[in-house]
Design a protein around this motif. Structure first.
Motif, PDB file in Angstrom:
ATOM      1  N   CYS A 126       0.862  -1.183   0.000  1.00 30.60           N
ATOM      2  CA  CYS A 126       0.000   0.000   0.000  1.00 30.60           C
ATOM      3  C   CYS A 126       0.895   1.229   0.000  1.00 30.60           C
ATOM      4  CB  CYS A 126      -0.907   0.018   1.218  1.00 30.60           C
ATOM      5  SG  CYS A 126      -2.092  -1.340   1.258  1.00 30.60           S
ATOM      6  N   LYS A 134      -1.298   4.425   5.312  1.00 32.11           N
ATOM      7  CA  LYS A 134      -0.601   3.197   4.919  1.00 32.11           C
ATOM      8  C   LYS A 134      -0.297   2.311   6.127  1.00 32.11           C
ATOM      9  CE  LYS A 134       2.758   5.598   3.091  1.00 32.11           C
ATOM     10  NZ  LYS A 134       2.251   6.975   3.277  1.00 32.11           N
ATOM     11  N   TYR A 215      -1.550  -1.054  -4.085  1.00 28.64           N
ATOM     12  CA  TYR A 215      -2.736  -0.216  -3.944  1.00 28.64           C
ATOM     13  C   TYR A 215      -2.309   1.193  -3.552  1.00 28.64           C
ATOM     14  CZ  TYR A 215      -5.514  -4.429  -4.339  1.00 28.64           C
ATOM     15  OH  TYR A 215      -6.086  -5.583  -4.815  1.00 28.64           O
ATOM     16  N   LEU A 217      -3.337   4.678  -2.139  1.00 33.00           N
ATOM     17  CA  LEU A 217      -4.400   5.185  -1.280  1.00 33.00           C
ATOM     18  C   LEU A 217      -4.639   6.675  -1.512  1.00 33.00           C
ATOM     19  CD1 LEU A 217      -3.579   3.443   2.116  1.00 33.00           C
ATOM     20  CD2 LEU A 217      -4.992   2.610   0.234  1.00 33.00           C
ATOM     21  N   ILE A 290      -9.900  -4.338   0.054  1.00 32.66           N
ATOM     22  CA  ILE A 290      -8.616  -4.539  -0.613  1.00 32.66           C
ATOM     23  C   ILE A 290      -8.292  -6.021  -0.698  1.00 32.66           C
ATOM     24  CG2 ILE A 290      -6.121  -4.270  -0.274  1.00 32.66           C
ATOM     25  CD1 ILE A 290      -6.609  -1.369   0.436  1.00 32.66           C
TER      26      ILE A 290
END
Length: 298
Positions: A126, A134, A215, A217, A290
């Motif tokens: 992340c 995170k 991912y 954010l 997620i």
């Protein structure tokens, strides 16, 4: 006094005590941390990148005003020059952050600004700007049984594997309270900050793991989650923008290598931008969504 640690799969001999790491005695030493004169040894041919940054192809000088100066060179040495009277915790924040990130650049790694956790036989990372959540998300994933791999600084080797880092997560007080994590007895990362080191000894992945998902954010004012898979030419700028201290690449002749490493990683991962509500905490929902999205690509 010399202290011996293992970090990112190599041994470090350090004059600076690093309580965030577990001491080791058998790791082959590949890097050294020592106290010394930094600002008096800036190379005449160093390129000045900013008010407190200088670089050559082999070395990087970083001054953190009122804290310390650091010289990082050849991928195997960090010299630390603390300001008089500064506390050791404040020095370690930048030693284990910016200085270590530069060292890993010099050791031929792509370095992401994020948190990495083990999911199955791979790694989920992340990334996002400071304050994106995170570390909080990593803590939530650990509560679901996933082991931490790295916090804040995530080096990636030529095989597109994330390397095991510090056995800790840095959490703000408000996030800890929302997760019902007591901060009594936890060390602050700096004496004047409401941010704490949450030790994760025994909850760490021990070996490098292939990155399968990244991912990114973000947040917005809407009360909904949005997942957008990033494809094609948009993948490289997304990785570049989430490289740890990307401006540090300037002056060290590493931009071409960085491009190659980003291209290699881009070809092996699912890359998704996640936009979450900033009107509510919704951490458990974010973690579940997620993991569900990652499960679609196994």
């Amino acid at each position: 006094m010399q202290h011996h640690y293992q970090l990112y799969q190599f041994g470090i001999s350090s004059e600076v005590a690093l309580p965030e790491l577990a001491p080791v005695s058998d790791a082959p030493i590949e890097a050294h941390i020592a106290y010394g004169d930094v600002l008096g040894n800036i190379a005449p041919d160093a390129r000045q990148l900013g008010p407190f940054l200088w670089a050559t192809a082999y070395a990087f000088w970083l001054k953190v005003p009122a804290v310390a100066a650091f010289l990082i060179r050849n991928g195997n040495e960090i010299i630390v020059q603390p300001e008089p009277g500064i506390d050791e915790a404040s020095v370690r924040v930048f030693l284990l952050g910016s200085a270590m990130g530069i060292l890993m650049f010099q050791r031929q790694h792509l370095v992401l600004h994020g948190n990495a956790v083990q999911v199955g036989d791979g790694c989920l990372v992340c990334v996002g700007p400071s304050g994106a959540g995170k570390s909080t998300l990593a803590a939530a994933l650990m509560r679901r049984g996933h082991k931490l791999l790295a916090d804040d600084v995530v080096p990636v080797n030529a095989q597109c594997e994330a390397l095991p880092g510090f056995p800790r997560i840095k959490l703000w007080q408000d996030s800890a309270e929302k997760m019902q994590i007591a901060t009594d007895g936890l060390a602050r990362i700096r004496p004047d900050m409401e941010k704490f080191n949450l030790p994760t000894f025994g909850e760490m992945a021990a070996a490098p793991l292939p990155i399968r998902w990244i991912y990114i954010l973000n947040n917005h004012n809407k009360d909904e989650f949005v997942f957008e898979t990033i494809r094609g030419m948009d993948r490289f700028p997304a990785l570049r923008n989430n490289t740890y201290r990307v401006r540090f690449l300037e002056g060290m002749d590493l931009k071409a290598q960085h491009l190659t490493l980003c291209a290699q990683l881009s070809s092996k991962i699912k890359l998704v931008r996640v936009t979450r509500p900033n009107t509510r905490f919704a951490l458990d929902e974010l973690a579940d969504r997620i993991l569900a999205d990652a499960a679609e690509q196994t």
